[in-house]
Design an enzyme around this catalytic site. Sequence first.
Site, PDB file in Angstrom:
ATOM      1  N   ASP A 152      31.854  48.268  87.349  1.00 14.76           N
ATOM      2  CA  ASP A 152      32.817  48.132  88.512  1.00 14.76           C
ATOM      3  C   ASP A 152      32.227  47.234  89.439  1.00 14.76           C
ATOM      4  OD1 ASP A 152      34.966  48.574  90.074  1.00 14.76           O
ATOM      5  OD2 ASP A 152      34.442  50.733  90.426  1.00 14.76           O
ATOM      6  N   HIS A 286      44.879  48.232  84.438  1.00 11.28           N
ATOM      7  CA  HIS A 286      44.370  48.380  86.031  1.00 11.28           C
ATOM      8  C   HIS A 286      44.003  47.098  86.668  1.00 11.28           C
ATOM      9  CE1 HIS A 286      42.813  50.128  89.570  1.00 11.28           C
ATOM     10  NE2 HIS A 286      41.528  49.806  88.994  1.00 11.28           N
TER      11      HIS A 286
HETATM   12 FE1  N7H Z   1      39.858  49.805  90.724  1.00 12.30          FE
HETATM   13  N1  N7H Z   1      38.090  51.829  86.653  1.00 12.30           N
HETATM   14  O1  N7H Z   1      36.851  52.128  86.283  1.00 12.30           O
HETATM   15  O2  N7H Z   1      38.864  51.683  85.687  1.00 12.30           O
HETATM   16  N2  N7H Z   1      38.740  49.044  89.011  1.00 12.30           N
HETATM   17  N3  N7H Z   1      39.613  51.710  89.905  1.00 12.30           N
HETATM   18  N4  N7H Z   1      41.137  50.535  92.203  1.00 12.30           N
HETATM   19  N5  N7H Z   1      40.374  47.799  91.158  1.00 12.30           N
HETATM   20  C1  N7H Z   1      38.372  47.737  88.720  1.00 12.30           C
HETATM   21  O3  N7H Z   1      36.874  44.105  88.694  1.00 12.30           O
HETATM   22  C2  N7H Z   1      38.854  52.024  89.011  1.00 12.30           C
HETATM   23  C3  N7H Z   1      41.218  51.818  92.654  1.00 12.30           C
HETATM   24  C4  N7H Z   1      41.351  47.344  92.101  1.00 12.30           C
HETATM   25  O4  N7H Z   1      40.258  41.436  90.780  1.00 12.30           O
HETATM   26  C5  N7H Z   1      37.655  47.687  87.510  1.00 12.30           C
HETATM   27  O5  N7H Z   1      35.317  45.275  89.941  1.00 12.30           O
HETATM   28  C6  N7H Z   1      38.785  53.728  88.990  1.00 12.30           C
HETATM   29  C7  N7H Z   1      42.033  51.938  93.434  1.00 12.30           C
HETATM   30  C8  N7H Z   1      41.272  45.978  92.359  1.00 12.30           C
HETATM   31  O6  N7H Z   1      40.418  41.576  88.553  1.00 12.30           O
HETATM   32  C9  N7H Z   1      37.540  48.809  87.452  1.00 12.30           C
HETATM   33  C10 N7H Z   1      39.256  53.909  90.226  1.00 12.30           C
HETATM   34  C11 N7H Z   1      42.484  50.617  93.888  1.00 12.30           C
HETATM   35  C12 N7H Z   1      40.303  45.551  91.286  1.00 12.30           C
HETATM   36  C13 N7H Z   1      38.106  49.780  88.088  1.00 12.30           C
HETATM   37  C14 N7H Z   1      39.689  52.849  90.743  1.00 12.30           C
HETATM   38  C15 N7H Z   1      41.907  49.701  92.867  1.00 12.30           C
HETATM   39  C16 N7H Z   1      39.798  46.700  90.509  1.00 12.30           C
HETATM   40  C17 N7H Z   1      37.076  46.409  87.080  1.00 12.30           C
HETATM   41  C18 N7H Z   1      39.462  55.289  90.763  1.00 12.30           C
HETATM   42  C19 N7H Z   1      43.610  50.172  95.019  1.00 12.30           C
HETATM   43  C20 N7H Z   1      40.067  44.014  91.147  1.00 12.30           C
HETATM   44  C21 N7H Z   1      35.607  45.968  87.378  1.00 12.30           C
HETATM   45  C22 N7H Z   1      38.785  56.238  90.527  1.00 12.30           C
HETATM   46  C23 N7H Z   1      44.657  50.657  95.235  1.00 12.30           C
HETATM   47  C24 N7H Z   1      40.718  43.402  89.992  1.00 12.30           C
HETATM   48  C25 N7H Z   1      35.800  44.957  88.596  1.00 12.30           C
HETATM   49  C26 N7H Z   1      40.736  41.961  89.760  1.00 12.30           C
HETATM   50  C27 N7H Z   1      38.909  46.616  89.457  1.00 12.30           C
HETATM   51  C28 N7H Z   1      38.420  51.150  88.026  1.00 12.30           C
HETATM   52  C29 N7H Z   1      40.459  52.843  91.976  1.00 12.30           C
HETATM   53  C30 N7H Z   1      42.204  48.282  92.987  1.00 12.30           C
HETATM   54  C31 N7H Z   1      36.590  49.226  85.890  1.00 12.30           C
HETATM   55  C32 N7H Z   1      37.935  54.304  88.187  1.00 12.30           C
HETATM   56  C33 N7H Z   1      42.479  52.950  94.212  1.00 12.30           C
HETATM   57  C34 N7H Z   1      41.912  45.182  93.237  1.00 12.30           C
END
Ligand code: N7H
Length: 420
Positions: A152, A286
């Site tokens: 992440d 996601h």
């Molecule tokens: Fe996410 N996951 O582990 O699946 N997220 N996220 N997120 N997220 C991202 O690029 C995760 C949450 C965004 O620019 C990655 O850093 C989990 C909320 C955005 O390509 C992974 C939870 C919101 C991005 C996860 C969670 C977002 C992003 C890839 C909750 C907004 C950038 C690694 C428990 C409402 C996308 C990375 C881009 C990336 C996970 C929450 C948004 C692995 C587990 C609530 C904008």
Amino acid sequence: MKKKRQLYWFFKIENSTEFKAALHTDISPILTSTTQLLDVSTQPITAVNIAFSQRGLNALNFTEDVGDPSFSHGQIGDVEPFHDRVEEWVPAFKSENVHGVLMLASDTTSNIDAQLLSIEAALHSSATKVYSLEGAARPGSYEGHEHFGFADGISQPYVKGFGTALPGQESVDPGQFLLGEEGDPLLPSRPSWSKDGSFLAFRQLQQFVPEFKKFLLDNPTIVGSMTPEEGSVFTGARMVGRWKSGAPLALAPLSDDLTLAADPTRNNNFNFSEDEDFIRCPFSAHIRKTAPRDNLPTAHILRSGIPYGPEVTDEERALNVSATDPALERGLAFVAYQSFIPSSFAFIQAVWANNPDFHVNGTGLDPIVGTNGGSPFEFTGIDPYNVSKPLTVLQDFVVSRGGEYFFAPSISAVRDILSV
Ligand code: N7H
């Protein structure tokens, strides 16, 4: 504040005169500046930051409109389109007592404890703790990975004027994050003391890790000569849009690529323009739901969360079920900064992640953070050779335990205006 441990200490202001005195004399001098954080040699042992809810600003007698309706309502007033089940919320976030949050980050808990003791001594009884949450990087080789196992913190927008952009990083005006700076959509109407502050959306997001792993085991996506185990890993990668290593499916569609994952000049250097039929990366993934990149104008947030809670126990792993013991709750202390919550965090959660028709009809919800209020939901695109085939999530893998919206003022506003 990239550290191994982080404490979120939510407080209520009990006596505003005494609180302001402590804020001015003892807390404002130890607040960590962005400049300090940009270089390892100037980073403090324990970084300190403070932010206030609307109720907290009111308690300090700053009732002026800062220009963000989500912030003014507070998160609980904004939550209906998120489909949260408020009965699952931590009681403090449902109360009227969260006036602010102190954030302490360091590499050890003892450093944080020591810093907190001295802050508590300074505050005396002018503010009291209403709730706290301890975040921690996961152990060993899992460091930098959230509880489902995915790397992440890879993709962040590049803020113009701060360092240099990496290939693929979207270049964004500072006013998208800092009030009163170029690109702030409400620049003319902000109160002067809000300049260079930022809105912080905090969410305690519980993760049901054994249930997530069971779902992957039950729903492998087998392509070519993949084994069922590899098919399960592939389903997980398709749900996120990256492999656990962080390698993006857009560049490594069929198997993980550790060299690509570890290379910051390549691991974010992609868009989805050549993948309109979502063969490489599903629309429901996601990262594609929350940042469609060149497909659409993106809503901007700076993410700064950290995992909380212990590793999965042997018993949970054997039963494929999360324990109900509150001490074993785990998840993500999610933090997003922006200058206008309705078009940033709230928009991504409500209008994109929770919208089954974003960004084409039939996409389904974001399988990681989308929710139908606890009822089952579908998402599509996981099987690259049968992209309309739906998968059903019976029980959300991520459940909101609530949160609050805060305003993190500039250090000079804390020192010269809010505390005098
Ligand atoms: Fe996410 N996951 O582990 O699946 N997220 N996220 N997120 N997220 C991202 O690029 C995760 C949450 C965004 O620019 C990655 O850093 C989990 C909320 C955005 O390509 C992974 C939870 C919101 C991005 C996860 C969670 C977002 C992003 C890839 C909750 C907004 C950038 C690694 C428990 C409402 C996308 C990375 C881009 C990336 C996970 C929450 C948004 C692995 C587990 C609530 C904008």
